[in-house]
Scaffold this motif. Structure first.
Motif, short mmCIF file in Angstrom:
data_model
loop_
_atom_site.label_atom_id
_atom_site.label_comp_id
_atom_site.label_asym_id
_atom_site.label_seq_id
_atom_site.Cartn_x
_atom_site.Cartn_y
_atom_site.Cartn_z
N PRO A 191 0.85 -1.20 0.00
CA PRO A 191 0.00 0.00 0.00
C PRO A 191 0.88 1.25 0.00
CG PRO A 191 0.04 -0.97 2.19
CD PRO A 191 0.88 -1.85 1.32
N CYS A 192 0.58 2.21 -0.84
CA CYS A 192 1.41 3.43 -0.90
C CYS A 192 0.54 4.67 -0.91
CB CYS A 192 2.26 3.52 -2.16
SG CYS A 192 2.79 1.98 -2.84
N PHE A 193 0.86 5.58 -0.05
CA PHE A 193 0.17 6.87 -0.04
C PHE A 193 1.24 7.95 0.11
CE2 PHE A 193 -2.31 10.04 2.63
CZ PHE A 193 -2.92 10.61 1.53
N GLU A 211 4.28 8.25 -1.34
CA GLU A 211 5.55 7.60 -1.04
C GLU A 211 6.59 7.81 -2.15
OE1 GLU A 211 6.24 6.38 1.79
OE2 GLU A 211 4.42 5.57 2.72
N ASP A 246 -2.81 4.64 -3.07
CA ASP A 246 -4.04 4.99 -2.36
C ASP A 246 -4.34 6.49 -2.52
OD1 ASP A 246 -6.16 5.03 -0.63
OD2 ASP A 246 -4.97 4.76 1.19
N ASN A 256 -7.97 8.98 -1.78
CA ASN A 256 -7.43 8.22 -0.65
C ASN A 256 -8.57 7.44 0.04
OD1 ASN A 256 -6.65 8.70 2.66
ND2 ASN A 256 -5.24 7.64 1.34
N GLY A 280 -7.75 4.87 2.25
CA GLY A 280 -7.19 4.30 3.48
C GLY A 280 -6.42 3.02 3.24
N LYS A 281 -5.52 2.73 4.19
CA LYS A 281 -4.62 1.59 4.03
C LYS A 281 -5.37 0.24 3.96
CE LYS A 281 -0.64 -0.59 6.14
NZ LYS A 281 0.20 -0.75 7.32
N ASP A 335 4.75 -2.43 4.14
CA ASP A 335 4.71 -0.99 3.89
C ASP A 335 5.81 -0.57 2.94
OD1 ASP A 335 2.74 -1.01 5.77
OD2 ASP A 335 3.86 0.08 7.32
N ALA A 336 5.56 0.55 2.26
CA ALA A 336 6.53 1.04 1.29
C ALA A 336 7.67 1.80 1.97
CB ALA A 336 5.83 1.95 0.30
N ASP A 337 7.52 2.12 3.27
CA ASP A 337 8.49 3.02 3.90
C ASP A 337 9.70 2.32 4.52
OD1 ASP A 337 7.33 1.84 6.06
OD2 ASP A 337 6.30 3.63 6.79
N GLN A 390 9.82 0.42 6.92
CA GLN A 390 9.72 0.22 8.37
C GLN A 390 9.45 -1.25 8.68
OE1 GLN A 390 6.95 3.46 9.51
NE2 GLN A 390 8.44 3.88 11.11
N ARG A 399 11.33 5.79 10.08
CA ARG A 399 11.19 6.04 8.66
C ARG A 399 12.47 6.63 8.06
NH1 ARG A 399 7.16 7.37 5.12
NH2 ARG A 399 5.15 6.46 5.65
N THR A 426 4.91 9.93 8.65
CA THR A 426 3.83 9.00 8.92
C THR A 426 2.48 9.63 8.55
OG1 THR A 426 2.65 7.73 10.60
CG2 THR A 426 3.83 9.68 11.37
N LYS A 427 1.54 8.79 8.09
CA LYS A 427 0.24 9.31 7.66
C LYS A 427 -0.78 9.23 8.79
CE LYS A 427 2.28 9.28 3.63
NZ LYS A 427 3.44 8.52 4.00
N TRP A 428 -0.30 8.82 9.98
CA TRP A 428 -1.22 8.62 11.10
C TRP A 428 -1.07 9.71 12.14
CZ3 TRP A 428 -4.94 4.97 11.05
CH2 TRP A 428 -4.79 3.95 10.12
N1 UDP Z 1 -0.83 4.15 3.62
C1 UDP Z 1 -1.86 4.01 2.70
N2 UDP Z 1 -2.98 4.78 2.85
C2 UDP Z 1 -3.13 5.69 3.87
C3 UDP Z 1 -2.09 5.77 4.82
C4 UDP Z 1 -0.95 5.00 4.67
O1 UDP Z 1 -1.77 3.21 1.77
O2 UDP Z 1 -4.16 6.35 3.93
C5 UDP Z 1 0.39 3.33 3.46
C6 UDP Z 1 1.71 4.10 3.50
O3 UDP Z 1 2.08 4.57 2.23
C7 UDP Z 1 2.69 3.06 4.02
C8 UDP Z 1 1.80 2.24 4.95
O4 UDP Z 1 0.46 2.44 4.55
O5 UDP Z 1 3.19 2.23 3.00
C9 UDP Z 1 2.01 2.61 6.41
O6 UDP Z 1 1.77 3.99 6.57
P1 UDP Z 1 2.61 4.90 7.57
O7 UDP Z 1 4.06 4.63 7.40
O8 UDP Z 1 2.15 6.29 7.39
O9 UDP Z 1 2.11 4.34 8.97
P2 UDP Z 1 3.00 3.96 10.25
O10 UDP Z 1 4.21 3.22 9.76
O11 UDP Z 1 3.34 5.24 10.88
O12 UDP Z 1 2.09 3.09 11.04
#
Ligand code: UDP
Ligand code: MG
Length: 324
Positions: free
Chosen positions: A21-23, A25, A59, A87, A89-90, A110-112, A114, A217, A222-224
Protein backbone atom coordinates in the motif's frame (compact mmCIF):
# COMPACT_ATOMS: atom_id res chain seq x y z
CA UNK A 1 12.00 -2.45 -24.55
CA UNK A 2 10.84 -3.98 -21.30
CA UNK A 3 13.49 -5.54 -19.18
CA UNK A 4 12.77 -9.15 -18.18
CA UNK A 5 12.84 -9.71 -14.50
CA UNK A 6 16.31 -10.51 -13.20
CA UNK A 7 14.84 -13.79 -12.06
CA UNK A 8 13.39 -15.53 -15.09
CA UNK A 9 9.65 -16.14 -14.92
CA UNK A 10 8.92 -19.83 -15.00
CA UNK A 11 5.37 -21.16 -15.10
CA UNK A 12 6.01 -24.32 -13.10
CA UNK A 13 7.37 -22.38 -10.13
CA UNK A 14 5.22 -20.93 -7.35
CA UNK A 15 4.70 -17.17 -7.32
CA UNK A 16 5.15 -14.79 -4.42
CA UNK A 17 2.90 -11.71 -4.65
CA UNK A 18 4.26 -8.62 -2.92
CA UNK A 19 1.43 -6.28 -1.95
CA UNK A 20 2.46 -2.72 -1.07
CA UNK A 21 0.00 0.00 0.00
CA UNK A 22 1.41 3.43 -0.90
CA UNK A 23 0.17 6.87 -0.04
CA UNK A 24 2.44 9.77 -0.98
CA UNK A 25 5.55 7.60 -1.04
CA UNK A 26 7.40 9.09 -4.04
CA UNK A 27 10.64 9.38 -2.04
CA UNK A 28 10.44 5.82 -0.74
CA UNK A 29 9.36 3.79 -3.76
CA UNK A 30 12.70 3.52 -5.55
CA UNK A 31 14.54 2.74 -2.32
CA UNK A 32 11.92 0.14 -1.49
CA UNK A 33 12.06 -1.48 -4.92
CA UNK A 34 15.87 -1.74 -4.83
CA UNK A 35 15.79 -3.27 -1.35
CA UNK A 36 13.09 -5.75 -2.34
CA UNK A 37 14.99 -6.82 -5.44
CA UNK A 38 18.01 -7.65 -3.29
CA UNK A 39 15.86 -9.76 -0.98
CA UNK A 40 14.15 -11.56 -3.88
CA UNK A 41 17.50 -12.42 -5.39
CA UNK A 42 18.83 -13.69 -2.08
CA UNK A 43 15.68 -15.70 -1.46
CA UNK A 44 15.61 -17.41 -4.84
CA UNK A 45 19.32 -18.21 -4.71
CA UNK A 46 19.60 -19.44 -1.17
CA UNK A 47 16.14 -20.77 -0.31
CA UNK A 48 13.93 -21.70 -3.23
CA UNK A 49 13.48 -20.77 -6.84
CA UNK A 50 10.18 -18.98 -7.43
CA UNK A 51 8.52 -16.23 -9.45
CA UNK A 52 7.37 -13.00 -7.92
CA UNK A 53 5.09 -10.10 -8.75
CA UNK A 54 4.81 -6.67 -7.20
CA UNK A 55 1.37 -5.20 -6.62
CA UNK A 56 1.66 -1.57 -5.61
CA UNK A 57 -1.57 0.07 -4.53
CA UNK A 58 -1.49 3.83 -4.90
CA UNK A 59 -4.04 4.99 -2.36
CA UNK A 60 -4.87 8.31 -4.03
CA UNK A 61 -1.42 9.86 -3.58
CA UNK A 62 -1.17 13.53 -4.43
CA UNK A 63 2.58 13.43 -5.05
CA UNK A 64 4.41 11.73 -7.94
CA UNK A 65 3.99 8.16 -6.59
CA UNK A 66 1.85 7.13 -9.56
CA UNK A 67 4.47 8.37 -12.06
CA UNK A 68 7.11 6.34 -10.25
CA UNK A 69 4.87 3.26 -10.44
CA UNK A 70 4.17 3.78 -14.15
CA UNK A 71 7.90 3.99 -14.63
CA UNK A 72 8.44 0.71 -12.78
CA UNK A 73 5.93 -1.12 -14.98
CA UNK A 74 7.68 0.13 -18.10
CA UNK A 75 10.98 -1.26 -16.90
CA UNK A 76 9.96 -4.44 -15.17
CA UNK A 77 7.10 -6.71 -16.19
CA UNK A 78 6.79 -8.23 -12.74
CA UNK A 79 5.44 -4.90 -11.46
CA UNK A 80 1.70 -4.21 -11.39
CA UNK A 81 -0.19 -1.39 -9.79
CA UNK A 82 -3.67 -0.25 -8.88
CA UNK A 83 -4.31 3.45 -8.47
CA UNK A 84 -7.34 4.70 -6.52
CA UNK A 85 -9.40 7.74 -7.52
CA UNK A 86 -8.81 9.22 -4.04
CA UNK A 87 -7.43 8.22 -0.65
CA UNK A 88 -9.51 5.28 0.62
CA UNK A 89 -7.19 4.30 3.48
CA UNK A 90 -4.62 1.59 4.03
CA UNK A 91 -7.20 -1.13 4.73
CA UNK A 92 -8.81 -0.60 1.32
CA UNK A 93 -5.36 -0.54 -0.30
CA UNK A 94 -4.41 -3.87 1.31
CA UNK A 95 -7.73 -5.36 0.21
CA UNK A 96 -7.24 -4.24 -3.40
CA UNK A 97 -3.72 -5.69 -3.40
CA UNK A 98 -4.89 -9.04 -2.02
CA UNK A 99 -7.72 -9.18 -4.57
CA UNK A 100 -5.34 -8.52 -7.44
CA UNK A 101 -2.66 -10.95 -6.24
CA UNK A 102 -2.24 -14.17 -8.17
CA UNK A 103 0.53 -15.89 -6.23
CA UNK A 104 0.44 -19.02 -4.09
CA UNK A 105 2.17 -16.95 -1.42
CA UNK A 106 1.40 -13.35 -0.61
CA UNK A 107 3.34 -10.85 1.45
CA UNK A 108 1.96 -7.46 2.54
CA UNK A 109 4.41 -4.77 3.62
CA UNK A 110 4.71 -0.99 3.89
CA UNK A 111 6.53 1.04 1.29
CA UNK A 112 8.49 3.02 3.90
CA UNK A 113 10.95 0.20 4.77
CA UNK A 114 9.72 0.22 8.37
CA UNK A 115 8.85 -3.43 7.79
CA UNK A 116 12.33 -4.86 7.17
CA UNK A 117 12.21 -6.70 3.79
CA UNK A 118 15.08 -8.94 4.92
CA UNK A 119 12.66 -10.66 7.32
CA UNK A 120 10.81 -12.08 4.31
CA UNK A 121 13.45 -14.81 4.08
CA UNK A 122 12.56 -16.40 7.43
CA UNK A 123 8.86 -15.72 6.92
CA UNK A 124 8.95 -17.41 3.54
CA UNK A 125 10.67 -20.47 5.04
CA UNK A 126 8.03 -20.73 7.77
CA UNK A 127 5.15 -20.74 5.30
CA UNK A 128 6.72 -22.72 2.44
CA UNK A 129 8.54 -25.38 4.47
CA UNK A 130 7.35 -24.96 8.06
CA UNK A 131 3.69 -25.92 7.67
CA UNK A 132 2.39 -22.48 8.68
CA UNK A 133 -0.30 -20.62 6.74
CA UNK A 134 0.81 -17.24 7.93
CA UNK A 135 4.02 -15.65 9.12
CA UNK A 136 3.15 -12.53 11.10
CA UNK A 137 5.36 -9.85 12.62
CA UNK A 138 5.23 -8.04 15.94
CA UNK A 139 6.97 -4.85 16.89
CA UNK A 140 8.46 -5.48 20.32
CA UNK A 141 9.70 -1.96 20.95
CA UNK A 142 8.05 1.29 20.14
CA UNK A 143 11.31 3.22 19.99
CA UNK A 144 11.05 6.60 18.29
CA UNK A 145 7.33 6.80 18.97
CA UNK A 146 5.88 9.52 21.23
CA UNK A 147 5.43 8.15 24.76
CA UNK A 148 1.76 9.06 24.92
CA UNK A 149 1.09 7.19 21.67
CA UNK A 150 2.77 4.00 22.97
CA UNK A 151 0.79 4.27 26.19
CA UNK A 152 -2.54 4.44 24.40
CA UNK A 153 -1.55 1.71 21.96
CA UNK A 154 -0.78 -0.64 24.88
CA UNK A 155 -4.03 0.32 26.59
CA UNK A 156 -5.93 -0.42 23.38
CA UNK A 157 -4.48 -3.94 23.10
CA UNK A 158 -5.24 -4.63 26.78
CA UNK A 159 -8.88 -3.57 26.34
CA UNK A 160 -9.18 -5.46 23.06
CA UNK A 161 -7.93 -8.75 24.53
CA UNK A 162 -10.48 -8.46 27.34
CA UNK A 163 -13.56 -7.54 25.32
CA UNK A 164 -13.11 -9.30 22.00
CA UNK A 165 -13.30 -12.98 21.07
CA UNK A 166 -10.51 -12.85 18.49
CA UNK A 167 -6.95 -13.02 19.76
CA UNK A 168 -5.56 -9.62 18.77
CA UNK A 169 -1.81 -9.74 19.32
CA UNK A 170 -0.08 -6.75 20.94
CA UNK A 171 2.10 -4.94 18.42
CA UNK A 172 1.08 -7.17 15.48
CA UNK A 173 1.71 -5.39 12.18
CA UNK A 174 0.11 -5.70 8.78
CA UNK A 175 3.47 -7.06 7.57
CA UNK A 176 2.56 -10.71 6.89
CA UNK A 177 3.40 -13.51 4.55
CA UNK A 178 0.45 -15.76 3.86
CA UNK A 179 -0.54 -18.83 1.89
CA UNK A 180 -3.19 -18.60 -0.82
CA UNK A 181 -5.60 -20.57 1.42
CA UNK A 182 -5.19 -17.95 4.16
CA UNK A 183 -5.68 -14.98 1.80
CA UNK A 184 -8.76 -16.58 0.23
CA UNK A 185 -10.23 -16.90 3.72
CA UNK A 186 -9.43 -13.22 4.45
CA UNK A 187 -11.16 -12.24 1.20
CA UNK A 188 -14.32 -14.08 2.28
CA UNK A 189 -14.87 -11.46 4.98
CA UNK A 190 -16.84 -8.90 3.06
CA UNK A 191 -17.31 -6.25 5.73
CA UNK A 192 -16.91 -2.57 4.79
CA UNK A 193 -15.52 -1.66 8.17
CA UNK A 194 -12.21 -3.45 7.64
CA UNK A 195 -9.93 -3.82 10.61
CA UNK A 196 -7.03 -6.04 9.53
CA UNK A 197 -5.66 -6.49 13.03
CA UNK A 198 -8.90 -8.35 13.81
CA UNK A 199 -9.64 -9.90 10.42
CA UNK A 200 -6.33 -11.77 10.23
CA UNK A 201 -6.63 -13.54 13.60
CA UNK A 202 -10.35 -14.13 12.95
CA UNK A 203 -9.64 -16.46 9.99
CA UNK A 204 -7.55 -18.71 12.24
CA UNK A 205 -4.94 -21.11 10.79
CA UNK A 206 -1.45 -21.53 12.17
CA UNK A 207 0.53 -18.32 12.46
CA UNK A 208 4.21 -18.10 13.28
CA UNK A 209 5.26 -14.82 14.90
CA UNK A 210 8.48 -12.99 14.21
CA UNK A 211 9.57 -10.11 16.38
CA UNK A 212 11.43 -7.01 15.36
CA UNK A 213 12.49 -3.67 16.76
CA UNK A 214 10.80 -0.53 15.56
CA UNK A 215 12.67 1.15 12.72
CA UNK A 216 12.30 4.85 12.08
CA UNK A 217 11.19 6.04 8.66
CA UNK A 218 14.03 6.73 6.19
CA UNK A 219 12.12 9.44 4.33
CA UNK A 220 8.63 10.93 4.20
CA UNK A 221 6.30 11.27 7.18
CA UNK A 222 3.83 9.00 8.92
CA UNK A 223 0.24 9.31 7.66
CA UNK A 224 -1.22 8.62 11.10
CA UNK A 225 -2.10 11.46 13.42
CA UNK A 226 -3.01 10.69 17.04
CA UNK A 227 -6.67 11.47 16.32
CA UNK A 228 -6.69 9.18 13.27
CA UNK A 229 -5.25 6.37 15.40
CA UNK A 230 -7.83 7.01 18.12
CA UNK A 231 -10.74 6.65 15.71
CA UNK A 232 -9.06 3.64 14.11
CA UNK A 233 -8.93 1.91 17.50
CA UNK A 234 -12.61 2.72 18.11
CA UNK A 235 -13.39 1.16 14.72
CA UNK A 236 -11.49 -1.92 15.81
CA UNK A 237 -13.38 -2.24 19.07
CA UNK A 238 -16.74 -1.83 17.36
CA UNK A 239 -15.85 -4.26 14.57
CA UNK A 240 -14.72 -7.05 16.85
CA UNK A 241 -16.68 -6.72 20.05
CA UNK A 242 -20.27 -6.07 21.03
CA UNK A 243 -19.37 -5.76 24.71
CA UNK A 244 -19.66 -1.92 24.77
CA UNK A 245 -23.35 -2.40 24.02
CA UNK A 246 -23.70 -4.28 27.28
CA UNK A 247 -22.43 -1.19 29.13
CA UNK A 248 -25.87 0.40 28.85
CA UNK A 249 -27.46 -2.51 30.74
CA UNK A 250 -24.68 -2.57 33.32
CA UNK A 251 -24.98 1.16 34.01
CA UNK A 252 -28.76 0.78 34.10
CA UNK A 253 -28.54 -1.98 36.69
CA UNK A 254 -26.08 -0.10 38.90
CA UNK A 255 -28.23 3.03 38.76
CA UNK A 256 -31.36 1.02 39.57
CA UNK A 257 -29.76 -0.43 42.72
CA UNK A 258 -28.54 3.05 43.68
CA UNK A 259 -32.03 4.41 43.15
CA UNK A 260 -33.59 1.76 45.41
CA UNK A 261 -31.16 2.66 48.16
CA UNK A 262 -31.76 6.38 47.69
CA UNK A 263 -35.55 5.92 47.70
CA UNK A 264 -35.27 4.05 50.99
CA UNK A 265 -33.32 6.93 52.51
CA UNK A 266 -35.83 9.51 51.24
CA UNK A 267 -38.82 7.58 52.60
CA UNK A 268 -37.19 7.02 56.00
CA UNK A 269 -36.23 10.73 56.22
CA UNK A 270 -39.81 11.68 55.36
CA UNK A 271 -41.18 9.44 58.16
CA UNK A 272 -38.67 10.63 60.77
CA UNK A 273 -38.31 14.35 59.92
CA UNK A 274 -41.55 14.99 58.04
CA UNK A 275 -40.67 17.62 55.43
CA UNK A 276 -38.05 16.59 52.90
CA UNK A 277 -37.77 19.64 50.65
CA UNK A 278 -34.07 20.27 51.24
CA UNK A 279 -31.55 18.55 48.95
CA UNK A 280 -31.41 20.73 45.86
CA UNK A 281 -27.70 20.03 45.35
CA UNK A 282 -28.15 16.27 45.47
CA UNK A 283 -31.01 16.40 42.95
CA UNK A 284 -28.92 18.44 40.52
CA UNK A 285 -26.05 15.97 40.89
CA UNK A 286 -28.34 13.00 40.28
CA UNK A 287 -29.90 14.58 37.18
CA UNK A 288 -26.50 15.48 35.74
CA UNK A 289 -25.07 12.05 36.46
CA UNK A 290 -27.99 10.12 35.01
CA UNK A 291 -28.23 12.22 31.88
CA UNK A 292 -24.50 11.93 31.16
CA UNK A 293 -24.68 8.14 31.56
CA UNK A 294 -27.64 8.11 29.18
CA UNK A 295 -25.85 10.25 26.61
CA UNK A 296 -22.74 8.11 26.87
CA UNK A 297 -24.65 4.89 26.27
CA UNK A 298 -26.72 6.41 23.47
CA UNK A 299 -23.41 7.42 21.91
CA UNK A 300 -22.24 3.80 21.98
CA UNK A 301 -25.50 2.69 20.36
CA UNK A 302 -25.00 5.40 17.74
CA UNK A 303 -21.53 4.07 16.90
CA UNK A 304 -22.89 0.60 16.19
CA UNK A 305 -25.79 2.06 14.24
CA UNK A 306 -23.41 4.14 12.11
CA UNK A 307 -21.32 1.05 11.32
CA UNK A 308 -24.45 -0.92 10.45
CA UNK A 309 -25.47 1.95 8.18
CA UNK A 310 -22.21 1.84 6.22
CA UNK A 311 -22.49 -1.96 5.96
CA UNK A 312 -26.03 -1.93 4.57
CA UNK A 313 -25.21 0.70 1.96
CA UNK A 314 -22.76 -1.83 0.46
CA UNK A 315 -20.70 0.83 -1.26
CA UNK A 316 -17.59 -0.40 -3.05
CA UNK A 317 -14.41 -0.47 -0.93
CA UNK A 318 -12.52 1.72 -3.38
CA UNK A 319 -12.71 3.19 -6.88
CA UNK A 320 -9.92 2.41 -9.33
CA UNK A 321 -8.62 5.22 -11.51
CA UNK A 322 -6.00 3.23 -13.34
CA UNK A 323 -4.37 -0.20 -13.13
CA UNK A 324 -1.81 -2.28 -14.87
N1 UDP B 1 -0.83 4.15 3.62
C1 UDP B 1 -1.86 4.01 2.70
N2 UDP B 1 -2.98 4.78 2.85
C2 UDP B 1 -3.13 5.69 3.87
C3 UDP B 1 -2.09 5.77 4.82
C4 UDP B 1 -0.95 5.00 4.67
O1 UDP B 1 -1.77 3.21 1.77
O2 UDP B 1 -4.16 6.35 3.93
C5 UDP B 1 0.39 3.33 3.46
C6 UDP B 1 1.71 4.10 3.50
O3 UDP B 1 2.08 4.57 2.23
C7 UDP B 1 2.69 3.06 4.02
C8 UDP B 1 1.80 2.24 4.95
O4 UDP B 1 0.46 2.44 4.55
O5 UDP B 1 3.19 2.23 3.00
C9 UDP B 1 2.01 2.61 6.41
O6 UDP B 1 1.77 3.99 6.57
P1 UDP B 1 2.61 4.90 7.57
O7 UDP B 1 4.06 4.63 7.40
O8 UDP B 1 2.15 6.29 7.39
O9 UDP B 1 2.11 4.34 8.97
P2 UDP B 1 3.00 3.96 10.25
O10 UDP B 1 4.21 3.22 9.76
O11 UDP B 1 3.34 5.24 10.88
O12 UDP B 1 2.09 3.09 11.04
MG1 MG C 1 5.43 3.60 8.43
Amino acid sequence: MKKENILLTHSSLPTLSIVVPCFNEEEMLSLFYTEMMKVMLLLSESVKDFNFEFIFVDDGSIDASLDVLRNFTEQDNSVHYVSFSRNFGKEAAILAGLQKSQGQYIVVLDADLQNPPSMIVQMFKAVVFGGYDCAGTRRVTRKGEPYIRSFFARLFYKIMVKISDVQIVDGACDFRLMSRKYVDAVLLLSERNRFSKGIFPWVGFKTKWFEYENIERVAGVTKWSFLKLFFYSLDGIIAFSSKPLALASIFGMILFLGTLLFMGIVVIRKIIYGDSVTGWASIVCIILFCSSVQLFTTGILGQYLAKTYTEVKRRPYYVIKEEK
